[in-house]
Design a protein around this motif. Structure first.
Motif, PDB file in Angstrom:
ATOM      1  N   SER A 175       0.887  -1.109   0.160  1.00 41.45           N
ATOM      2  CA  SER A 175       0.033   0.149   0.028  1.00 41.45           C
ATOM      3  C   SER A 175       0.819   1.289  -0.106  1.00 41.45           C
ATOM      4  N   ARG A 176       1.815   1.066   0.593  1.00 47.42           N
ATOM      5  CA  ARG A 176       2.931   2.291   0.611  1.00 47.42           C
ATOM      6  C   ARG A 176       3.353   2.527  -0.679  1.00 47.42           C
ATOM      7  N   ASP A 179       1.376   4.220  -3.108  1.00 45.13           N
ATOM      8  CA  ASP A 179       1.249   5.645  -2.908  1.00 45.13           C
ATOM      9  C   ASP A 179       2.189   6.372  -3.430  1.00 45.13           C
ATOM     10  N   LEU A 180       3.333   5.757  -3.718  1.00 38.32           N
ATOM     11  CA  LEU A 180       4.625   6.157  -4.332  1.00 38.32           C
ATOM     12  C   LEU A 180       4.629   5.971  -5.703  1.00 38.32           C
ATOM     13  N   ARG A 184       0.056  -2.077  -6.992  1.00 39.55           N
ATOM     14  CA  ARG A 184       0.162  -3.307  -6.227  1.00 39.55           C
ATOM     15  C   ARG A 184       0.644  -4.547  -6.819  1.00 39.55           C
TER      16      ARG A 184
END
Length: 346
Positions: A175-176, A179-180, A184
């Motif tokens: 998930s991190r 965001d970048l 996924r």
């Protein structure tokens, strides 16, 4: 059912703990019904909890009184205590444990007072064995004292993937990454160029070529990782200015467990001899490892999806000797690294 309790002490660095994990798994295989307790530095407790076969963790906090540690050692009623550390502090814990079998290494037993802490000493040679085998030798020494067959460490199978691969933190890191900008389901590779020793640094422009190759040739997202502390900080800052392809910069922003989760989901990791490469080995992840001043005989990953590159001899290196001399990192050509990446991906 056996009610035996075993205390395993490993108070050295993170990499040393990781290379002790196969010994823990070997003891669990030999003693499936026993309670196995690890005494480890506070910073590796989360990782230690992911090693299969561990029932309980006792954290050791540097610079603290550690009353819980001493109390656990005194009240343990241990059948055996195994000291993988070999320091005065560890020897005192061993002696206070009052275990029936108290094992350490003859190499580290030192003076007479320290030797008195142990009932048995392994004669295993730290120089002549891979570090994993050196740790396995202590378990085999215990099994021999218990009258059981102690297998030759050289024939012991490599560890299977740790529980990190199933840890919920892996989803959190995905998930991190999303965001970048890393989807996924996207494939990614890790470049981990940092280490605490300056002589193990490779050249910045060569890392830039590797990053471009992973991204342009193989279509992989490239993650740059490292602690960002000490000498490593300036090395990473120079490297970032040399990059000519997009990377996801995670330097200085990942905990030990987050790093383990990242490696678990990667296509491969390329780096120098470091803790990160040991984490990859524990999880059987593909890796290209660059060794210069350190001897890969003692520290390399040994599964089939690992490639070792050194300044001397054939590339990749296939034959390893305990007395091999190190060399300059700059003598490892970029071409050899790119060929190793291609071979692993194909």
């Amino acid at each position: 059912m056996s009610s035996a309790r075993y205390l395993l002490i490993q108070l050295k660095r993170i990499g040393d703990f990781i290379l002790t994990a196969p010994a823990v798994q070997a003891l669990r295989a030999a003693r499936p019904n026993a309670e196995i307790v690890l005494l480890v530095p506070m910073q590796v407790t989360a990782l230690a909890e992911c090693v299969p076969g561990v029932d309980r963790i006792i954290p050791y906090r540097s610079g603290r009184a550690n009353l819980e540690t001493w109390g656990s050692a005194l009240a343990g009623e241990w059948e055996a205590v195994l000291d993988f550390t070999g320091t005065d502090r560890a020897a005192l814990i061993v002696q206070l444990s009052r275990a029936v079998h108290r094992l350490g290494y003859a190499k580290f037993a030192g003076h007479r007072l320290r030797r008195m802490a142990y009932t048995h000493l392994s004669e295993a040679s730290v120089r002549d064995l891979h570090t994993v085998d050196f740790h396995l030798a202590l378990v085999n020494e215990l099994l021999g004292q218990l009258g059981e067959h102690a297998p030759d460490p050289a024939t012991h199978p490599e560890p299977g993937p740790s529980l990190i691969t199933a840890h919920s933190l892996r989803d959190d890191m995905r998930s991190r990454l999303a965001d970048l900008g890393v989807h996924r389901d996207a494939r990614y590779a890790i470049i981990h160029p940092g280490t605490a020793r300056e002589e193990k640094f490779w050249l910045d422009d060569r890392w830039a070529e590797v990053a471009a190759h992973l991204h342009d040739r193989h279509g992989l997202h490239v993650l740059l990782t490292g602690s960002g502390d000490g000498l490593e900080k300036s090395h990473l800052e120079r490297l970032k200015t040399a990059l000519r392809t997009p990377v996801v910069d995670l330097t200085g922003s990942c905990s030990l467990m987050e790093m383990a989760a990242l490696i678990a989901g990667s296509q491969m990791i390329v780096g120098v001899d470091s803790m990160a490469m040991h984490l990859a080995a524990l999880q059987l992840r593909p890796q290209v490892a660059l060794f210069g001043p350190t001897n890969p005989f003692h520290w390399r990953a040994r599964h089939e999806r690992s490639v070792v590159l050194t300044p001397a001899g054939e590339l990749p290196q296939k034959v390893f000797k305990p007395k091999a001399k190190g060399g300059e990192m700059a003598a490892i050509p970029t071409r050899a690294v790119l060929q190793a990446v291609d071979a692993l991906i194909s």
